[in-house]
Design a protein around this motif. Structure first.
Motif, PDB file in Angstrom:
ATOM      1  N   GLU A   2       0.829  -1.202   0.000  1.00 25.34           N
ATOM      2  CA  GLU A   2       0.000   0.000   0.000  1.00 25.34           C
ATOM      3  C   GLU A   2       0.868   1.259   0.000  1.00 25.34           C
ATOM      4  N   LEU A   3       0.408   2.259  -0.745  1.00 33.38           N
ATOM      5  CA  LEU A   3       1.084   3.551  -0.759  1.00 33.38           C
ATOM      6  C   LEU A   3       0.765   4.273   0.545  1.00 33.38           C
ATOM      7  N   GLN A   4       1.792   4.483   1.359  1.00 32.85           N
ATOM      8  CA  GLN A   4       1.598   5.119   2.655  1.00 32.85           C
ATOM      9  C   GLN A   4       1.567   6.643   2.546  1.00 32.85           C
ATOM     10  N   GLN A   5       2.472   7.193   1.731  1.00 36.77           N
ATOM     11  CA  GLN A   5       2.565   8.645   1.599  1.00 36.77           C
ATOM     12  C   GLN A   5       3.434   8.953   0.395  1.00 36.77           C
ATOM     13  N   ILE A   6       3.116  10.047  -0.285  1.00 37.42           N
ATOM     14  CA  ILE A   6       3.942  10.527  -1.383  1.00 37.42           C
ATOM     15  C   ILE A   6       4.095  12.035  -1.241  1.00 37.42           C
ATOM     16  N   GLY A   7       5.294  12.529  -1.456  1.00 36.62           N
ATOM     17  CA  GLY A   7       5.523  13.958  -1.336  1.00 36.62           C
ATOM     18  C   GLY A   7       6.994  14.290  -1.448  1.00 36.62           C
ATOM     19  N   LYS A   8       7.311  15.557  -1.318  1.00 37.68           N
ATOM     20  CA  LYS A   8       8.703  15.979  -1.324  1.00 37.68           C
ATOM     21  C   LYS A   8       9.405  15.412  -0.093  1.00 37.68           C
ATOM     22  N   GLN A  34      11.402  16.503   2.213  1.00 36.34           N
ATOM     23  CA  GLN A  34      11.345  17.242   3.470  1.00 36.34           C
ATOM     24  C   GLN A  34       9.970  17.164   4.108  1.00 36.34           C
ATOM     25  N   LYS A  35       8.918  17.122   3.279  1.00 38.49           N
ATOM     26  CA  LYS A  35       7.566  17.034   3.837  1.00 38.49           C
ATOM     27  C   LYS A  35       7.321  15.665   4.460  1.00 38.49           C
ATOM     28  N   LEU A  36       7.879  14.620   3.863  1.00 38.52           N
ATOM     29  CA  LEU A  36       7.754  13.298   4.485  1.00 38.52           C
ATOM     30  C   LEU A  36       8.463  13.268   5.827  1.00 38.52           C
ATOM     31  N   TYR A  37       9.580  13.970   5.910  1.00 37.89           N
ATOM     32  CA  TYR A  37      10.348  14.018   7.159  1.00 37.89           C
ATOM     33  C   TYR A  37       9.631  14.872   8.210  1.00 37.89           C
ATOM     34  N   ASP A  38       9.126  16.021   7.795  1.00 40.26           N
ATOM     35  CA  ASP A  38       8.513  16.956   8.746  1.00 40.26           C
ATOM     36  C   ASP A  38       7.090  16.566   9.120  1.00 40.26           C
ATOM     37  N   ARG A  39       6.342  16.004   8.156  1.00 40.01           N
ATOM     38  CA  ARG A  39       4.930  15.714   8.400  1.00 40.01           C
ATOM     39  C   ARG A  39       4.577  14.306   7.931  1.00 40.01           C
ATOM     40  N   PRO A  40       5.157  13.290   8.556  1.00 38.90           N
ATOM     41  CA  PRO A  40       4.814  11.909   8.169  1.00 38.90           C
ATOM     42  C   PRO A  40       3.340  11.638   8.438  1.00 38.90           C
ATOM     43  N   THR A  41       2.707  10.938   7.510  1.00 41.33           N
ATOM     44  CA  THR A  41       1.272  10.721   7.635  1.00 41.33           C
ATOM     45  C   THR A  41       0.913   9.673   8.676  1.00 41.33           C
ATOM     46  N   ARG A  86       2.715   6.403  11.605  1.00 41.84           N
ATOM     47  CA  ARG A  86       3.870   5.953  12.377  1.00 41.84           C
ATOM     48  C   ARG A  86       4.870   5.196  11.515  1.00 41.84           C
ATOM     49  N   PHE A  87       4.395   4.453  10.515  1.00 36.83           N
ATOM     50  CA  PHE A  87       5.336   3.720   9.672  1.00 36.83           C
ATOM     51  C   PHE A  87       6.269   4.679   8.941  1.00 36.83           C
ATOM     52  N   VAL A  88       5.707   5.695   8.299  1.00 37.22           N
ATOM     53  CA  VAL A  88       6.534   6.657   7.557  1.00 37.22           C
ATOM     54  C   VAL A  88       7.472   7.390   8.510  1.00 37.22           C
ATOM     55  N   ALA A  89       6.967   7.758   9.681  1.00 35.29           N
ATOM     56  CA  ALA A  89       7.790   8.469  10.666  1.00 35.29           C
ATOM     57  C   ALA A  89       8.988   7.639  11.096  1.00 35.29           C
ATOM     58  N   GLY A  90       8.788   6.325  11.238  1.00 33.65           N
ATOM     59  CA  GLY A  90       9.880   5.461  11.665  1.00 33.65           C
ATOM     60  C   GLY A  90      10.802   5.049  10.542  1.00 33.65           C
ATOM     61  N   PHE A  91      10.301   5.086   9.302  1.00 31.76           N
ATOM     62  CA  PHE A  91      11.120   4.640   8.174  1.00 31.76           C
ATOM     63  C   PHE A  91      11.988   5.765   7.623  1.00 31.76           C
ATOM     64  N   ILE A  92      11.447   6.977   7.610  1.00 24.04           N
ATOM     65  CA  ILE A  92      12.176   8.130   7.072  1.00 24.04           C
ATOM     66  C   ILE A  92      12.925   8.812   8.208  1.00 24.04           C
ATOM     67  N   GLY A  93      14.232   8.941   8.051  1.00 18.67           N
ATOM     68  CA  GLY A  93      15.062   9.571   9.085  1.00 18.67           C
ATOM     69  C   GLY A  93      16.035   8.577   9.682  1.00 18.67           C
ATOM     70  N   GLU A  94      17.258   9.039   9.931  1.00 22.12           N
ATOM     71  CA  GLU A  94      18.296   8.180  10.488  1.00 22.12           C
ATOM     72  C   GLU A  94      19.119   8.979  11.488  1.00 22.12           C
ATOM     73  N   ASN A 136      -0.933   9.809  12.160  1.00 24.82           N
ATOM     74  CA  ASN A 136      -0.356  10.991  12.798  1.00 24.82           C
ATOM     75  C   ASN A 136      -1.433  12.058  12.886  1.00 24.82           C
ATOM     76  N   VAL A 137      -1.916  12.336  14.070  1.00 24.73           N
ATOM     77  CA  VAL A 137      -3.010  13.285  14.226  1.00 24.73           C
ATOM     78  C   VAL A 137      -2.512  14.726  14.263  1.00 24.73           C
ATOM     79  N   THR A 138      -1.212  14.932  14.161  1.00 29.39           N
ATOM     80  CA  THR A 138      -0.662  16.295  14.155  1.00 29.39           C
ATOM     81  C   THR A 138      -0.012  16.638  12.817  1.00 29.39           C
ATOM     82  N   LYS A 139      -0.276  15.879  11.763  1.00 34.15           N
ATOM     83  CA  LYS A 139       0.467  16.027  10.508  1.00 34.15           C
ATOM     84  C   LYS A 139       0.137  17.295   9.740  1.00 34.15           C
ATOM     85  N   HIS A 140      -1.035  17.885   9.947  1.00 39.77           N
ATOM     86  CA  HIS A 140      -1.445  19.028   9.134  1.00 39.77           C
ATOM     87  C   HIS A 140      -0.976  20.382   9.675  1.00 39.77           C
TER      88      HIS A 140
END
Length: 401
Positions: free
Chosen positions: A237-243, A245-252, A254-262, A396-400
């Motif tokens: 499934e497509l979890q999120q698509i975007g630039k 920095q937006k994936l990093y700053d506003r992950p949609t 928990r999966f995206v938040a944990g996968f993007i960033g090191e 993520n209830v704070t993504k917007h």
């Protein structure tokens, strides 16, 4: 499109439809179902919709088995969709053979012919299509100059380094002058240092060639540095698509938040407590006040949230004894036991234990931090960068904000 609409479109998890007229590739309602050895259906990719703009570098990223390579192979014509369509240059190519799609593919295995010179490897796709010799020579020379391998044209693959072989594989794709480049983990066979170098070179080549590129990788650092946009997949499934920095700053989620960033984002189970028309994060000795924008986001959700998870990136945790960028107050600090200290030169990575259940989190602090193993360190949270996730859905209830 308004700014708010644009933001919503950019972080949509299930679709990427836009009003942009210059669309080069459309993945329209794509679903792929395989049968396993017992004859049961296995959904590899489900209902993916993505519009890819002309000249865009789009990266598919996700863990093994997430569906990224299946999607790429379907665009290439190597797999047939169970449902949905592939549209290239406004033509439905779903039923066409790969050679009829105007695409060129670069694989993880460079697939160079060992008995042929670089020149013959690069010219091979043109020769089998009976291009005139003068045009073949012209295209090979142009691609070789672009890739800075003109002096290697008379060598064979065994005489080349891994990076040079990668350039030859790219050159073989470039001479075809396709509408779309498809790249499946093309750097995975290179050592770490060369991968970083080739990432930079791929970016430069893309800028010069200007062709639409779809790139598959499991490496989130590769995705973030190469992609104009990044599509994150998991479990088909497509979890999120975007630039990036937006994936990093506003992950949609928990999966995206944990996968993007090191290192990855820290997650902590906490209590969300309402106090004086605002919300606080509490657990044992932790008592943090959420900023106004987070409170605004939570206002519409809090009554529906049974359990929540607190997310904060390691670089948004600071040692209170040396931080200068974030004010230190009782509302944004907590104490933790230092378990591991890793000096990295420009930073120090601290592994700390904030709670008695021995759960550990990471903090990426200044190299000036004097924290040592066994110390109790006071960590400052940049509360403007925190995230709250619904524990049941992962959203993520704070993504917007």
């Amino acid at each position: 499109m308004s700014e708010s609409d644009s933001t919503t479109a950019d972080i949509s998890a299930s679709t990427d439809r836009t009003d942009d007229e210059d669309i080069n590739v459309q993945i329209d309602g794509f679903t792929k179902v395989f049968q396993n050895q017992t004859g049961d259906d296995v959904v590899a990719v489900e209902d993916v919709n993505i519009d890819i703009r002309r000249g865009e570098f789009l990266v598919f990223v996700g863990p093994s088995g997430c569906g990224k390579t299946t999607t790429l192979r379907t665009v290439a014509g190597l797999e047939t969709p169970t449902e949905g369509r592939i549209i290239i240059e406004d033509e439905d190519v779903t039923g066409l053979d790969p050679r009829e799609r105007g695409i060129a593919m670069v694989f993880q295995n460079y697939a160079l012919y060992p008995h042929m010179t670089v020149r013959k490897n690069m010219s091979f796709p043109l020769r089998i299509r009976n291009y005139p010799e003068t045009e073949i020579d012209e295209r090979v020379q142009e691609a070789a100059q672009l890739l800075e391998i003109a002096d290697l044209l008379d060598r064979k693959p065994s005489q080349l380094s891994g990076g040079q072989q990668q350039r030859v594989a790219l050159g073989r794709a470039i001479v075809r002058e396709p509408s779309v480049f498809l790249m499946d983990e093309p750097l995975s066979n290179l050592d770490a240092k060369l991968r970083v170098q080739m990432r930079t070179e791929l970016n430069e080549i893309h800028q010069r060639v200007g062709k639409t590129t779809i790139y598959v990788t499991h490496d989130q650092a590769e995705a973030m540095t190469l992609g104009d946009r990044v599509a994150v997949l998991n479990n088909g499934e497509l979890q999120q698509i975007g630039k990036p920095q937006k994936l990093y700053d506003r992950p949609t989620n928990r999966f995206v938040a944990g996968f993007i960033g090191e290192p990855p984002m820290n997650f902590m189970d906490i209590d969300l407590v309402s106090s004086n028309d605002a919300f606080r994060i509490q657990r044992e000795t932790m008592d943090l006040e959420l900023p106004d924008d987070v409170n605004s986001e939570l206002d519409g959700y809090a009554s529906e949230l049974d359990d929540v998870t607190f997310g904060v990136r390691p670089e948004d945790l600071h040692d209170a004894s040396e931080v200068q960028t974030v004010p230190v107050t009782e509302e944004n600090t907590f104490e933790a036991n230092v378990k591991v200290v890793e000096p990295m030169g420009s930073d120090k990575f601290l592994t700390v234990e904030p709670f008695e259940d021995e759960s550990e989190i990471s903090a990426r602090v200044s190299p000036d931090s004097g924290a040592s193993v066994g110390d109790i360190v006071t960590l400052v949270v940049d509360m403007d960068k925190v995230h709250i996730f619904d524990e049941q859905t992962g959203d993520n209830v704070t993504k917007h904000r």
